[in-house]
Structures are given as C-alpha cells and as structure tokens.
Design an enzyme around this catalytic site. Structure first.
Site, PDB file in Angstrom:
ATOM      1  CG  ASP A 155     -27.230 -15.872-103.698  1.00  0.00           C
ATOM      2  OD1 ASP A 155     -28.416 -15.782-103.349  1.00  0.00           O
ATOM      3  OD2 ASP A 155     -26.444 -16.717-103.244  1.00  0.00           O
ATOM      4  CE  LYS A 207     -32.880 -15.258-107.998  1.00  0.00           C
ATOM      5  NZ  LYS A 207     -31.462 -15.472-107.644  1.00  0.00           N
ATOM      6  N   GLY A 245     -32.974 -15.846-100.776  1.00  0.00           N
ATOM      7  CA  GLY A 245     -32.722 -14.620-100.016  1.00  0.00           C
ATOM      8  C   GLY A 245     -32.559 -13.502-101.029  1.00  0.00           C
ATOM      9  CG  HIS A 246     -34.948 -12.934-103.829  1.00  0.00           C
ATOM     10  ND1 HIS A 246     -35.989 -13.206-104.678  1.00  0.00           N
ATOM     11  CD2 HIS A 246     -34.106 -13.995-103.933  1.00  0.00           C
ATOM     12  CE1 HIS A 246     -35.788 -14.381-105.263  1.00  0.00           C
ATOM     13  NE2 HIS A 246     -34.658 -14.875-104.818  1.00  0.00           N
ATOM     14  CD  GLN A 260     -34.317 -21.382-105.014  1.00  0.00           C
ATOM     15  OE1 GLN A 260     -35.377 -21.706-105.522  1.00  0.00           O
ATOM     16  NE2 GLN A 260     -34.264 -20.730-103.875  1.00  0.00           N
TER      17      GLN A 260
HETATM   18  P1  GDP Z   1     -30.839 -12.603-105.289  1.00  0.00           P
HETATM   19  O1  GDP Z   1     -30.961 -13.839-104.480  1.00  0.00           O
HETATM   20  O2  GDP Z   1     -30.616 -12.900-106.738  1.00  0.00           O
HETATM   21  O3  GDP Z   1     -31.950 -11.628-105.078  1.00  0.00           O
HETATM   22  O4  GDP Z   1     -29.493 -11.882-104.793  1.00  0.00           O
HETATM   23  P2  GDP Z   1     -29.005 -11.688-103.262  1.00  0.00           P
HETATM   24  O5  GDP Z   1     -29.802 -10.624-102.644  1.00  0.00           O
HETATM   25  O6  GDP Z   1     -28.931 -13.004-102.574  1.00  0.00           O
HETATM   26  O7  GDP Z   1     -27.496 -11.261-103.493  1.00  0.00           O
HETATM   27  C1  GDP Z   1     -27.146 -10.151-104.257  1.00  0.00           C
HETATM   28  C2  GDP Z   1     -26.293  -9.233-103.370  1.00  0.00           C
HETATM   29  O8  GDP Z   1     -25.652  -8.268-104.184  1.00  0.00           O
HETATM   30  C3  GDP Z   1     -27.135  -8.440-102.393  1.00  0.00           C
HETATM   31  O9  GDP Z   1     -26.359  -8.187-101.244  1.00  0.00           O
HETATM   32  C4  GDP Z   1     -27.419  -7.134-103.139  1.00  0.00           C
HETATM   33  O10 GDP Z   1     -27.672  -6.052-102.275  1.00  0.00           O
HETATM   34  C5  GDP Z   1     -26.122  -6.953-103.871  1.00  0.00           C
HETATM   35  N1  GDP Z   1     -26.201  -6.261-105.175  1.00  0.00           N
HETATM   36  C6  GDP Z   1     -27.173  -6.341-106.120  1.00  0.00           C
HETATM   37  N2  GDP Z   1     -26.818  -5.638-107.226  1.00  0.00           N
HETATM   38  C7  GDP Z   1     -25.601  -5.112-106.961  1.00  0.00           C
HETATM   39  C8  GDP Z   1     -24.687  -4.311-107.716  1.00  0.00           C
HETATM   40  O11 GDP Z   1     -24.915  -3.957-108.867  1.00  0.00           O
HETATM   41  N3  GDP Z   1     -23.508  -3.971-107.099  1.00  0.00           N
HETATM   42  C9  GDP Z   1     -23.199  -4.365-105.834  1.00  0.00           C
HETATM   43  N4  GDP Z   1     -22.030  -4.007-105.331  1.00  0.00           N
HETATM   44  N5  GDP Z   1     -24.031  -5.123-105.096  1.00  0.00           N
HETATM   45  C10 GDP Z   1     -25.207  -5.502-105.659  1.00  0.00           C
HETATM   46  P1  IMO Z   2     -31.712 -17.153-104.312  1.00  0.00           P
HETATM   47  O1  IMO Z   2     -33.159 -17.111-104.747  1.00  0.00           O
HETATM   48  C1  IMO Z   2     -28.035 -19.453-103.903  1.00  0.00           C
HETATM   49  C2  IMO Z   2     -28.451 -23.744-103.091  1.00  0.00           C
HETATM   50  C3  IMO Z   2     -27.992 -24.231-101.737  1.00  0.00           C
HETATM   51  C4  IMO Z   2     -27.579 -25.652-102.072  1.00  0.00           C
HETATM   52  C5  IMO Z   2     -28.627 -26.062-103.112  1.00  0.00           C
HETATM   53  C6  IMO Z   2     -29.799 -26.839-102.544  1.00  0.00           C
HETATM   54  O2  IMO Z   2     -31.388 -16.272-103.175  1.00  0.00           O
HETATM   55  O3  IMO Z   2     -30.820 -16.972-105.501  1.00  0.00           O
HETATM   56  P2  IMO Z   2     -31.889 -26.256-101.010  1.00  0.00           P
HETATM   57  O4  IMO Z   2     -31.982 -25.553 -99.703  1.00  0.00           O
HETATM   58  O5  IMO Z   2     -32.673 -25.627-102.102  1.00  0.00           O
HETATM   59  O6  IMO Z   2     -32.154 -27.731-100.891  1.00  0.00           O
HETATM   60  O7  IMO Z   2     -30.332 -26.145-101.421  1.00  0.00           O
HETATM   61  O8  IMO Z   2     -29.090 -24.850-103.692  1.00  0.00           O
HETATM   62  N1  IMO Z   2     -29.445 -22.633-103.053  1.00  0.00           N
HETATM   63  C7  IMO Z   2     -29.156 -21.369-103.334  1.00  0.00           C
HETATM   64  N2  IMO Z   2     -27.984 -20.778-103.651  1.00  0.00           N
HETATM   65  N3  IMO Z   2     -29.169 -18.736-103.898  1.00  0.00           N
HETATM   66  C8  IMO Z   2     -30.365 -19.308-103.627  1.00  0.00           C
HETATM   67  O9  IMO Z   2     -31.534 -18.662-103.744  1.00  0.00           O
HETATM   68  C9  IMO Z   2     -30.386 -20.683-103.285  1.00  0.00           C
HETATM   69  N4  IMO Z   2     -31.358 -21.553-102.935  1.00  0.00           N
HETATM   70  C10 IMO Z   2     -30.772 -22.743-102.804  1.00  0.00           C
HETATM   71  O10 IMO Z   2     -26.910 -23.467-101.256  1.00  0.00           O
HETATM   72  O11 IMO Z   2     -26.327 -25.652-102.700  1.00  0.00           O
HETATM   73 MG    MG Z   3     -30.099 -14.733-102.785  1.00  0.00          MG
END
Ligand code: GDP
Ligand code: IMO
Ligand code: MG
Length: 435
Positions: A14, A17, A41-42, A231
């Site tokens: 998270d 990415k 979840g991207h 991840q």
């Molecule tokens: P990913 O899994 O690495 O793609 O990241 P996620 O989407 O799960 O979580 C990142 C969260 O931070 C999302 O809600 C994005 O919209 C938000 N986000 C990304 N870059 C920034 C930033 O520079 N500032 C803020 N405030 N939010 C951001």
């Molecule tokens: P993105 O790509 C954050 C965590 C889960 C759990 C562990 C194992 O959005 O960064 P799984 O379902 O893979 O067996 O879970 O890994 N986990 C993540 N945490 N971002 C993710 O993906 C994750 N994918 C799995 O919360 O602790």
């Molecule tokens: Mg994510």
C-alpha cells in the site's frame, strides 16, 4: 540493450504503487503484473475519479497501452469479472488491451474456503490474510496440483476442477472447518461456485497468450515494458517477516519468474515507500505507533485497506527495513509518497537503527518475529505547511527536503520523485530522469 523496468513496494504494501505505475505509464508500451492476485488493491485517482484495481495492471486507464497479467499472478475469475465490469462502467473496455498468460494459476472458490480454514486453524497465530485464497492457490502451484488459465480451454477442465475441489473439501474437513456455513462474499459456496464457473466463460474472451514469448518479443522490438509488483518487500515469501508474509516473490527477482525474462533484461528498479509506514494484518512492525500520532496518520492518510477495508497499522518510516529492501532489490530510484499526511506534524520520526536486547543494529535480524525490536529514532523538524498546489520539488519546504535527504543518505539510493496527493498529477520529480 532495451530493458524492462520494474516497480515494487519497499514496505508492507500500500505504498502507492498503483498511482505511480499509472503516472509512469505514458512512458511505456506494456505494463505487466508479475505476482500476487486479488489480495492487492492498487488505487488510481485522476480527474476526480478514484478506482481500485486488484488483478488488472495499473496501466489499464491508458487504453492505447498493452496490459499483461503474467504467469506469476493468480486470477480469481469471479473477482476478475467484477473488475472488468467496474472498468466498463467507467468506459474502459479491457478486452481490447489486456492479455493474460496461459500459465497464470487460478484461484478456485475452494481455495478461498481453505484460506479461511487455515486461518481458523492458526487461531491466535493467524496471518491476517485477505482471505482471497492466495496461500492455498500458490501452495497448489508449488505442489504441482494447481489449475492454470490455459486449462479452461481443455475438455477435461470440469473433471479436474471437481477433483481439486474434492481434495480441498477433504483438507478443510480434516481441519474441522464448518464447510456448510462457509460463505464467500455473502453467498453460499454453491451459489458462488456457479458464478465462478460463469466467469470462466468471460475469461475465454480475452487473449490468452504464451506471455514469456510475447514479452521477450516486445523487448526485442524495442518496446518499453514496466513490470508492476504487488504487495511489497517485507511481505515477500523469502525475505519478508516470515511467516507473516504473502505467498509470492514480491521482489525484483520475482519479475524473472513471474514474467519469464532473463536477469540481464532487468533495467531500472523503482522502489515505492511512504514517508511513514503502514502494515495491515498481523506480524512485527517495530515502528508502529499506538498513540495519537499513529491515529492521526491513520485518519489523515485514510489508512484503510483498499481490498479489505481493514484499518492499517501506522508508524514512523523504518530505514533499516528500507535499506534492506534497497539491497535485496537493487533499487535504482526511490519514489516517496504521502508526506502531505504529516503536514501538521511538529516532528517527523525516522527509525535509523534497531535496539535488540540492548544491542544496536541496522540489520534485519533472523529473529524479527520473535525478539522485541525497539526503534532507534531520529526526530527531524516538521514543515508545518500545506503542500497543496506545490508544483516543483525545489518549492517543497526545506524541512521536507531535509527528510528526503535523510532517506537518501540512509539508503544510499537517489529519490526520483515525491508524491503529495492521491492524484496522478501530483508527483514532483527531483531528478529530470523520468520526465
Ligand atoms: P498500492 O497498493 O501500493 O497501490 O497502494 P494503495 O492504493 O493500497 O494505497 C495507497 C493509498 O494512498 C491510496 O488511497 C492512494 O490513493 C493514496 N495515495 C497515493 N499517493 C498518495 C500521496 O502522495 N498522498 C496522499 N495523501 N495519498 C496518496
Ligand atoms: P498491495 O499490492 C498490504 C497482507 C495481508 C496479510 C498478508 C497475507 O495492495 O500492496 P494474503 O492474502 O496474501 O495471504 O495475506 O499480506 N497483504 C497485503 N497488505 N497490501 C497488499 O497488497 C497486501 N496483500 C497481502 O494483509 O497480512
Ligand atoms: Mg494496496
């Protein structure tokens, strides 16, 4: 030689990415996911629109670009269908520019049941899995029992499906799991299975390819490829905080096995990190904050899982872990996200080393999950400035740039850019490198 660039998360996921991949996509011809599945979840935001992708690569909003789901990924067909329909509602027809490797493994409904059964059996030691069936599906892959996307075209698909499902039911029973009351996304197993089988038909409408040939031909032709990781480093099956990890290779090395490319074809390795740190699910997190500061990071940063909605644990940036991630992955450029979440902070904490049993170390110990690790913190002054509307790195407050200098100093890797909002446009490049 034309090379493939890679983008990975450096913390516990998270990091942002999806946003960075989407922002970089105009500079590439192909965006290829190489690991993970619907546990990811991207999030992508632009023009007031927010969209969360799980299995589909984050280049999909650029319809002229090819998006590829590689062999290292897991597809859950029902979740995939929901994603395709969600994109269609936003006017994105993914059937045109999304290719899928025939070697991509399938997540069956019974894999999701086994995920729940395994977590229940672990009791207090549970991983905090996203319950999408990731662990059981990769287990079947490695045990050589799995089913792949290419299998949906074969005549004995249904027989093989049933045989695998029956073996999962036997395992779940042996774990004393209550199969009859188990539900997936609010449906009984039987109901969900019917939907899942229906979704298999949708999968057949996509171009199912021998993706290792496809990607190598792209590189040969001079096309630019960006490999997208899911991840992150600290959730890697080998180098993460085992057993509190996911079940795939999340590192740059995972690109070679997850797409079928040779190591010498890897070019730049982009690493994404938040300016602080989060973790969702169980497992060690030395810099975690249980106080008001932690709660502010969670609330201001909207730190709730994009896949499960669970609140993310929050803490200061962990530089020993970041250094480790840079070393193992050969990170060439850092992207730092979300410093804007700390706009009001008086001080910015940075963990520069660990104190383990009174000894200071800057290495990740083997005993990461069993020893008490205390962060050695360095506090830097906050910038106390709203970053909204800042359009160049040089215009960022001096205190924020000092924090970025510290990250560069501690990791030995240059920062390419800093992101200051969820929106695709708010990325400030420090170097001219990628513009
Ligand atoms: P990913 O899994 O690495 O793609 O990241 P996620 O989407 O799960 O979580 C990142 C969260 O931070 C999302 O809600 C994005 O919209 C938000 N986000 C990304 N870059 C920034 C930033 O520079 N500032 C803020 N405030 N939010 C951001
Ligand atoms: P993105 O790509 C954050 C965590 C889960 C759990 C562990 C194992 O959005 O960064 P799984 O379902 O893979 O067996 O879970 O890994 N986990 C993540 N945490 N971002 C993710 O993906 C994750 N994918 C799995 O919360 O602790
Ligand atoms: Mg994510």
């Amino acid at each position: 030689m034309n090379k493939i660039d890679v983008l990975i998360g450096l913390q516990w996921g998270d990091e942002g990415k999806g946003k960075i991949v989407d922002m970089l996509t105009p500079g590439y011809d192909v965006i290829a996911r190489f690991n993970g599945g619907p546990n990811a979840g991207h999030t992508i935001e632009f023009a007031g629109m927010k969209h969360v992708l799980h299995i589909i690569p984050s280049g999909i909003f650029h319809q002229e670009k090819i998006n590829l789901i590689g062999n290292g990924v897991l597809i859950e067909p029902r979740i995939f269908q929901t994603e395709i329909e969600g994109l269609a509602r936003k006017g994105v027809d993914a059937t045109k520019n999304l290719l899928i490797s025939k070697k991509t493994h399938l997540i069956l409904p019974s894999h999701r049941m086994l995920d729940a059964a395994n977590e229940q059996a672990k009791g207090a030691g549970k991983i905090g899995s996203t319950l999408k069936g990731i662990g059981p599906a990769y287990t079947d892959k490695v045990a050589r029992n799995g089913m792949r996307v290419g299998d949906i075209l074969s005549d004995d698909f249904k027989e093989r499906y049933n045989a695998l499902k029956q073996s999962h039911i036997r395992t779940a029973k042996s774990l004393q799991f209550d199969i009859d009351s188990f539900q997936i996304d609010g449906r009984s197993m039987q109901e969900y299975e019917q939907e899942w089988l229906h979704s298999i038909e949708l999968l057949k409408q996509f171009q199912l390819v021998n993706s290792e040939y496809f990607i190598n031909q792209c590189v040969k032709k001079g096309m630019k490829v960006l490999a997208e990781g899911a991840q992150a480093m600290m959730l890697d099956i080998d180098f993460g905080t085992y057993p509190f990890v996911t079940s795939s290779s999340t590192t740059a090395a995972g690109v070679c096995t997850g797409l079928g490319v040779a190591p010498q074809l890897i070019g730049k390795v982009f690493g994404v990190t938040k300016a602080y740190c989060t973790r969702v699910g169980a497992g060690p997190f030395p810099t975690e904050l249980f106080d008001e500061t932690g709660r502010r990071l969670c609330e201001v940063g909207h730190e709730y899982g994009a896949t499960t909605g669970r609140p993310r644990r929050c803490g200061w940036i962990d530089l020993p872990a970041l250094r480790y991630a840079c070393m193992v992955n050969g990170v060439t450029d850092l992207f730092v996200t979300k410093p804007d979440v700390m706009n009001d902070f008086d001080q910015i904490g940075m963990c520069v080393a660990y104190d383990i049993d009174g000894t200071t170390t800057d290495e990740i110990p083997y005993e990461y999950c069993t020893k008490t690790i205390r962060p050695v913190l360095k506090n830097l002054p906050g910038w106390k400035t709203d970053l909204t509307g800042t359009t160049s790195y040089a215009d960022l407050p001096a205190q924020l740039r000092a924090c970025m200098d510290e990250i560069e100093h501690q990791t030995g890797v240059a920062i390419a850019a800093v992101s200051i909002s969820p929106d695709r446009k708010d990325v400030l490049f420090k170097t001219a490198l990628m513009q």
